[in-house]
Enzyme design. Structure first.
Site, PDB file in Angstrom:
ATOM      1  N   ARG A 123     -59.087  25.470  24.025  1.00 20.48           N
ATOM      2  CA  ARG A 123     -57.904  24.737  24.494  1.00 20.48           C
ATOM      3  C   ARG A 123     -56.963  25.807  25.009  1.00 20.48           C
ATOM      4  O   ARG A 123     -56.477  26.635  24.252  1.00 20.48           O
ATOM      5  CB  ARG A 123     -57.281  23.928  23.346  1.00 20.48           C
ATOM      6  CG  ARG A 123     -55.927  23.287  23.659  1.00 20.48           C
ATOM      7  CD  ARG A 123     -55.995  22.244  24.773  1.00 20.48           C
ATOM      8  NE  ARG A 123     -54.694  21.566  24.947  1.00 20.48           N
ATOM      9  CZ  ARG A 123     -53.779  21.962  25.833  1.00 20.48           C
ATOM     10  NH1 ARG A 123     -54.000  22.992  26.635  1.00 20.48           N
ATOM     11  NH2 ARG A 123     -52.635  21.307  25.915  1.00 20.48           N
ATOM     12  N   HIS A 126     -51.014  27.646  25.903  1.00 19.94           N
ATOM     13  CA  HIS A 126     -50.013  26.706  26.402  1.00 19.94           C
ATOM     14  C   HIS A 126     -48.860  26.625  25.415  1.00 19.94           C
ATOM     15  O   HIS A 126     -48.906  27.201  24.322  1.00 19.94           O
ATOM     16  CB  HIS A 126     -50.638  25.317  26.585  1.00 19.94           C
ATOM     17  CG  HIS A 126     -50.970  24.653  25.278  1.00 19.94           C
ATOM     18  ND1 HIS A 126     -52.100  24.952  24.560  1.00 19.94           N
ATOM     19  CD2 HIS A 126     -50.308  23.717  24.532  1.00 19.94           C
ATOM     20  CE1 HIS A 126     -52.124  24.232  23.440  1.00 19.94           C
ATOM     21  NE2 HIS A 126     -51.048  23.470  23.395  1.00 19.94           N
ATOM     22  N   HIS A 128     -45.261  23.707  24.420  1.00 21.61           N
ATOM     23  CA  HIS A 128     -44.671  22.389  24.688  1.00 21.61           C
ATOM     24  C   HIS A 128     -43.388  22.209  23.900  1.00 21.61           C
ATOM     25  O   HIS A 128     -43.031  23.059  23.071  1.00 21.61           O
ATOM     26  CB  HIS A 128     -45.662  21.259  24.398  1.00 21.61           C
ATOM     27  CG  HIS A 128     -46.574  21.528  23.246  1.00 21.61           C
ATOM     28  ND1 HIS A 128     -46.137  21.555  21.952  1.00 21.61           N
ATOM     29  CD2 HIS A 128     -47.908  21.825  23.207  1.00 21.61           C
ATOM     30  CE1 HIS A 128     -47.160  21.828  21.158  1.00 21.61           C
ATOM     31  NE2 HIS A 128     -48.242  22.013  21.881  1.00 21.61           N
ATOM     32  N   GLU A 132     -45.994  21.064  16.712  1.00 23.58           N
ATOM     33  CA  GLU A 132     -47.385  20.606  16.610  1.00 23.58           C
ATOM     34  C   GLU A 132     -47.918  20.860  15.213  1.00 23.58           C
ATOM     35  O   GLU A 132     -47.848  21.969  14.700  1.00 23.58           O
ATOM     36  CB  GLU A 132     -48.249  21.334  17.637  1.00 23.58           C
ATOM     37  CG  GLU A 132     -49.752  21.062  17.485  1.00 23.58           C
ATOM     38  CD  GLU A 132     -50.582  21.784  18.548  1.00 23.58           C
ATOM     39  OE1 GLU A 132     -50.122  21.881  19.693  1.00 23.58           O
ATOM     40  OE2 GLU A 132     -51.687  22.261  18.214  1.00 23.58           O
ATOM     41  N   HIS A 171     -49.580  29.021  22.145  1.00 22.75           N
ATOM     42  CA  HIS A 171     -50.748  29.036  21.266  1.00 22.75           C
ATOM     43  C   HIS A 171     -52.006  28.616  22.011  1.00 22.75           C
ATOM     44  O   HIS A 171     -51.936  28.099  23.136  1.00 22.75           O
ATOM     45  CB  HIS A 171     -50.512  28.120  20.065  1.00 22.75           C
ATOM     46  CG  HIS A 171     -50.103  26.729  20.431  1.00 22.75           C
ATOM     47  ND1 HIS A 171     -48.794  26.377  20.684  1.00 22.75           N
ATOM     48  CD2 HIS A 171     -50.832  25.591  20.596  1.00 22.75           C
ATOM     49  CE1 HIS A 171     -48.730  25.091  20.974  1.00 22.75           C
ATOM     50  NE2 HIS A 171     -49.947  24.595  20.934  1.00 22.75           N
ATOM     51  N   GLU A 194     -50.542  15.338  25.126  1.00 26.28           N
ATOM     52  CA  GLU A 194     -51.370  16.542  25.176  1.00 26.28           C
ATOM     53  C   GLU A 194     -51.852  16.814  26.606  1.00 26.28           C
ATOM     54  O   GLU A 194     -52.273  17.914  26.919  1.00 26.28           O
ATOM     55  CB  GLU A 194     -52.557  16.376  24.225  1.00 26.28           C
ATOM     56  CG  GLU A 194     -53.503  17.547  24.126  1.00 26.28           C
ATOM     57  CD  GLU A 194     -52.916  18.806  23.485  1.00 26.28           C
ATOM     58  OE1 GLU A 194     -51.706  18.837  23.186  1.00 26.28           O
ATOM     59  OE2 GLU A 194     -53.686  19.766  23.282  1.00 26.28           O
TER      60      GLU A 194
HETATM   61 MN    MN Z   1     -50.380  22.599  21.557  1.00 27.17          MN
END
Ligand code: MN
Ligand code: MN
Length: 415
Positions: A123, A126, A128, A132, A171, A194
């Site tokens: 993943r 990124h 946000h 999380e 992360h 997401e």
């Molecule tokens: Mn995340």
């Protein structure tokens, strides 16, 4: 029929539903205690028939919708949803699907993501706007984070282990071999998607090359092979040894608190023959400042007792087995919902609820609260810590019987 047999009829109808609807002469007079009468017990076989379009596979998931207990009353918002009915976004290396407020309007405080990363699946790096919280449900996962002070954190986590990434801290996640991993993400913002996060590749691709060159102190053609479209999830090389990754980032210092935690490694806050409850909130998992979580295992036929939560909505991820919840609100309003693996539920703040294991295997439910600490008010604990004569006058129950009610603060009752 006297009060006692009337209650017995109600209890029976809750079990048998429509089958008992016309079992007694004058059944209409034994309907729901509230007005107007509601429930199959008031009806007739002809009126109960459902000759319209049928989808038994879907309808069969929610038997309490087809035949509600006679004690259900009024109308509640839809408090059931499921990852099973959400589209997967599939890419090389893994997939994700989500339940945000757009898919599930009753979930006003958090959104949830179910994600799979195969071995080596990444993943993308990124960040946000929301905090999380994560729980590994299968396999092993490597988490990589940079905290607010520029200190890196790299750790491997497995089933029953958590992470917490503060908002804005960049992360990445990677599935470890040989199984890869699956996990639940919870954001403390119901709108957080997401599918809409700030991605490393997007930023690099949308910054002028000469600015990148100046920024990093290297020639502009260093960036001539960057991806032009973001990666989100992609197939990477299998991760190297954990110690090597940790050593590679150690120069910036080490965060004082771990950003990972073993929920299943905690001593249960409740453990009896009816089940167990594990708890993780900011009191034991210091990094988790905005999310409290409880992992509840309820044995077949056992009941997670009537209670409510004064400080947050309860967001539920049903992980194993089958169960039933009735949510009670002012009005009165009460609606019963059925759940199975992959389903999502909400019990709004201060609204009473119970969970009954209706299957023949252990029921496992993860409950999440957007709150620093877990809080609960238990009905039985309340009634046994109120002057007995006061309670007795409300319920027409002998104080000696009330004294036998369970007196603990958090409870699961055996079948
Ligand atoms: Mn995340
Ligand atoms: Mn609850």
């Amino acid at each position: 029929m006297d009060d006692l047999s009337r209650r017995a009829m109600l209890a029976l109808s809750a079990v048998g539903g429509a089958a008992l609807a016309s079992s007694g002469a004058g059944a209409a007079s034994f309907g729901n205690p509230d007005e107007p009468p509601q429930g199959a017990i008031n009806s007739t076989p002809a009126a109960l028939a459902d000759p319209g379009p049928q989808n038994p596979a879907l309808a069969g998931q929610l038997p309490s919708f087809q035949s509600p207990p006679a004690t259900d009353v009024g109308s509640m918002p839809m408090l059931w949803s499921s990852f099973n009915i959400m589209p997967k976004r599939i890419q090389a290396g893994g997939w994700g699907r989500q339940v945000t407020i757009a898919e599930f309007p009753a979930a006003k405080e958090v959104s949830g993501v179910d994600m799979r990363l195969g071995p080596g699946g990444i993943r993308e790096l990124h960040w946000h706007l929301a905090n999380e919280w994560g729980l590994v449900t299968s396999g092993r996962c490597r988490v990589t984070l940079l905290d607010q002070e520029g200190r890196a954190y790299v750790q491997d986590v497995g089933p029953g282990e958590l992470w917490f990434f503060p908002a804005g801290c960049p992360h990445a996640l990677q599935g470890l071999g040989p199984e890869g991993c699956e996990f639940l993400l919870v954001f403390d913002d119901a709108h957080q998607s997401e599918f809409s996060t700030l991605l490393l590749t997007d930023w690099i691709a949308h910054t002028p090359p000469e600015i990148l060159a100046q920024n990093f102190g290297v020639p502009a053609d260093t960036f001539k092979t960057i991806p032009l479209h973001d990666l989100w999830i992609f197939q990477g090389k299998e991760a190297g040894p954990l110690a090597q990754a940790q050593a590679a980032v150690a120069s910036g210092g080490t965060p004082p608190q771990p950003f990972t935690f073993s929920l299943v490694g905690t001593k249960p806050v409740k453990e009896n023959e009816a089940g167990t409850i594990h708890l993780a909130d900011s009191r034991n998992f210091k990094a988790s400042t905005t999310i409290a979580a409880a992992l509840e295992t309820i044995k077949p036929g056992a009941l997670r007792r009537l209670h409510w939560h004064p400080n947050a909505d309860e967001w539920q991820y049903w992980m194993k087995g089958r169960g039933r919840m009735t949510v009670f609100d002012a009005g009165p309003r009460a609606t019963t919902f059925d759940f199975g693996p992959g389903d999502v539920g909400v019990a709004p703040r201060n609204q009473g609820h119970y969970i009954l294991n209706t299957g023949d295997e252990d029921l496992v439910v993860l409950v999440i609260f957007k709150a620093p600490e877990y809080q609960e008010v238990d009905l039985s604990n309340w009634l046994t810590h109120t002057p007995p004569e006061l309670v007795a006058q409300h319920l027409n129950i002998d104080p000696a019987i009330i004294a036998r009610f369970p007196k603990d603060k958090v409870g699961i009752q055996p079948a």
